[in-house]
Design a protein around this motif. Sequence first.
Motif, PDB file in Angstrom:
ATOM      1  N   ARG A 131      -3.626  -0.960  -4.227  1.00 52.32           N
ATOM      2  CA  ARG A 131      -4.934  -1.026  -3.576  1.00 52.32           C
ATOM      3  C   ARG A 131      -5.154  -2.472  -3.183  1.00 52.32           C
ATOM      4  O   ARG A 131      -5.011  -3.379  -4.005  1.00 52.32           O
ATOM      5  CB  ARG A 131      -6.023  -0.542  -4.528  1.00 52.32           C
ATOM      6  N   TRP A 171      -4.181  -4.787  -6.286  1.00 57.15           N
ATOM      7  CA  TRP A 171      -4.723  -4.123  -7.465  1.00 57.15           C
ATOM      8  C   TRP A 171      -3.969  -2.815  -7.716  1.00 57.15           C
ATOM      9  O   TRP A 171      -3.418  -2.216  -6.792  1.00 57.15           O
ATOM     10  CB  TRP A 171      -6.206  -3.782  -7.281  1.00 57.15           C
ATOM     11  N   LEU A 172      -3.988  -2.392  -8.972  1.00 60.29           N
ATOM     12  CA  LEU A 172      -3.568  -1.022  -9.261  1.00 60.29           C
ATOM     13  C   LEU A 172      -4.573  -0.072  -8.631  1.00 60.29           C
ATOM     14  O   LEU A 172      -5.739  -0.416  -8.433  1.00 60.29           O
ATOM     15  CB  LEU A 172      -3.486  -0.788 -10.766  1.00 60.29           C
ATOM     16  N   GLN A 173      -4.132   1.130  -8.340  1.00 52.27           N
ATOM     17  CA  GLN A 173      -4.973   2.059  -7.594  1.00 52.27           C
ATOM     18  C   GLN A 173      -6.270   2.401  -8.322  1.00 52.27           C
ATOM     19  O   GLN A 173      -7.346   2.452  -7.717  1.00 52.27           O
ATOM     20  CB  GLN A 173      -4.186   3.345  -7.304  1.00 52.27           C
ATOM     21  N   ASN A 174      -6.189   2.617  -9.628  1.00 50.12           N
ATOM     22  CA  ASN A 174      -7.364   3.061 -10.381  1.00 50.12           C
ATOM     23  C   ASN A 174      -7.629   2.176 -11.591  1.00 50.12           C
ATOM     24  O   ASN A 174      -8.001   2.652 -12.661  1.00 50.12           O
ATOM     25  CB  ASN A 174      -7.180   4.511 -10.837  1.00 50.12           C
ATOM     26  N   ALA A 175      -7.440   0.883 -11.425  1.00 49.74           N
ATOM     27  CA  ALA A 175      -7.659  -0.047 -12.525  1.00 49.74           C
ATOM     28  C   ALA A 175      -8.162  -1.373 -11.984  1.00 49.74           C
ATOM     29  O   ALA A 175      -7.909  -1.727 -10.829  1.00 49.74           O
ATOM     30  CB  ALA A 175      -6.373  -0.252 -13.327  1.00 49.74           C
ATOM     31  N   HIS A 176      -8.876  -2.108 -12.850  1.00 46.70           N
ATOM     32  CA  HIS A 176      -9.412  -3.399 -12.450  1.00 46.70           C
ATOM     33  C   HIS A 176      -8.386  -4.487 -12.769  1.00 46.70           C
ATOM     34  O   HIS A 176      -8.596  -5.351 -13.615  1.00 46.70           O
ATOM     35  CB  HIS A 176     -10.728  -3.674 -13.182  1.00 46.70           C
ATOM     36  N   GLU A 226       0.835  -1.202   0.000  1.00 43.23           N
ATOM     37  CA  GLU A 226       0.000   0.000   0.000  1.00 43.23           C
ATOM     38  C   GLU A 226       0.868   1.249   0.000  1.00 43.23           C
ATOM     39  O   GLU A 226       0.528   2.252  -0.654  1.00 43.23           O
ATOM     40  CB  GLU A 226      -0.944  -0.012   1.210  1.00 43.23           C
TER      41      GLU A 226
END
Length: 387
Positions: A221, A239-244, A216
């Motif tokens: 994420r 996970w990537l911060q702003n991706a699925h 983190e």
Amino acid sequence: MSEAVLAKQADILRANKMGKLRQRRGGLDSSFAAMQEALATGEKSLAHVNTRAAGLKHIGFGPFKRENQDEFFIQVGEFGGLHSSNLFCVFDGHGTYGKDAALYSRQLLPRLLDVEMTKYFQRVNTDSDDGLKGAVEVLITEVFGETERSLSQFGVNLASSGTTASVAYQQGNRLWVASAGDSRAIMCSRVRDQWRALPLTIDHRPRRDSERERIEAAGARVAPKRLPSGRTVGEPRLWLQNAHGPGLLLSRSLGDLTAATVGCTSDPEVSFTTLRPGVDHVLVMASDGVWDVLTNEQVCDIVVESPDPHIACRRVLDAALYEWEERMSADNITVLVVEFDWGEEGSLSVNSMDAAALASSSSNRVEDMPAPEAAGVAPALASPGLA
């Protein structure tokens, strides 16, 4: 009571049940420092320990198990130019090109480590413990990184694929165990007439507190997978911060270059112990196809009641498959069992390999393995879409 409230309560109960189950199975219940503190390190160094080893792998079953992405490596004797040095490795690939990542790692990592160990021990006195523990740890760590770089150079697509790596290097009664991922290693020890399963690694998964904090801080994420319905399932993933994507269940591995941008690393944690004559009897290394369904203690009970390493491997496999069958699917399974025979005097001067192990592993010495460039791994293709 509304259906939403009932569903939430069911989720909480399910999470609590799974949490207790994972705690029972081990792997995350202590810090690495606490684990290392529990290991014996002050025993007198012994030049030779009689050692037998065997390993096997088994393809899983179910809708998503089309190939076995596991690999293992065994060499008893003559590793790194030393008669009494042995190497044991387990690799568990994942992703579209996970089979390639594990296969190439099996070919590359022992070769690279053998070269570095040979060069190092040509310069130092192996009978001296001064600086040896730290030097070997550094060498192994550097070889993990070099193996990952070499995978890309040989054309393995590591964007969203990779492999775990657990490596045990034995020199006499000194044992180093390096791990990146969740292919766990344990020592079966007999203390005051009681068998104990001592962990030698701690799983690198995002649910482990120290690993979660580390990734983190690097921008990851951490959350369970979310279904289209909005409900979450399973344990936390990276996970990537702003991706699925990538939704990785590991926080360390060789490869996974997308996840590496947010903290996933090939740097291993390396434990060290000096084997105690008449106490430390069996080393077990296995992929998560074993540890996801059997506890450390269950595996220890199985192997110490087995007459030899090969039969021990078969019994652990059978026990794991029995547990998986209830779920109507099974992960790939690899198990490697190393037996230390102390004899009547507590130390023997001969290294031997169980004949069954020779039949279980396609190659048991670095010099017998084909050159990596001849393995025929497909060239890297365009990066697959994130899951």
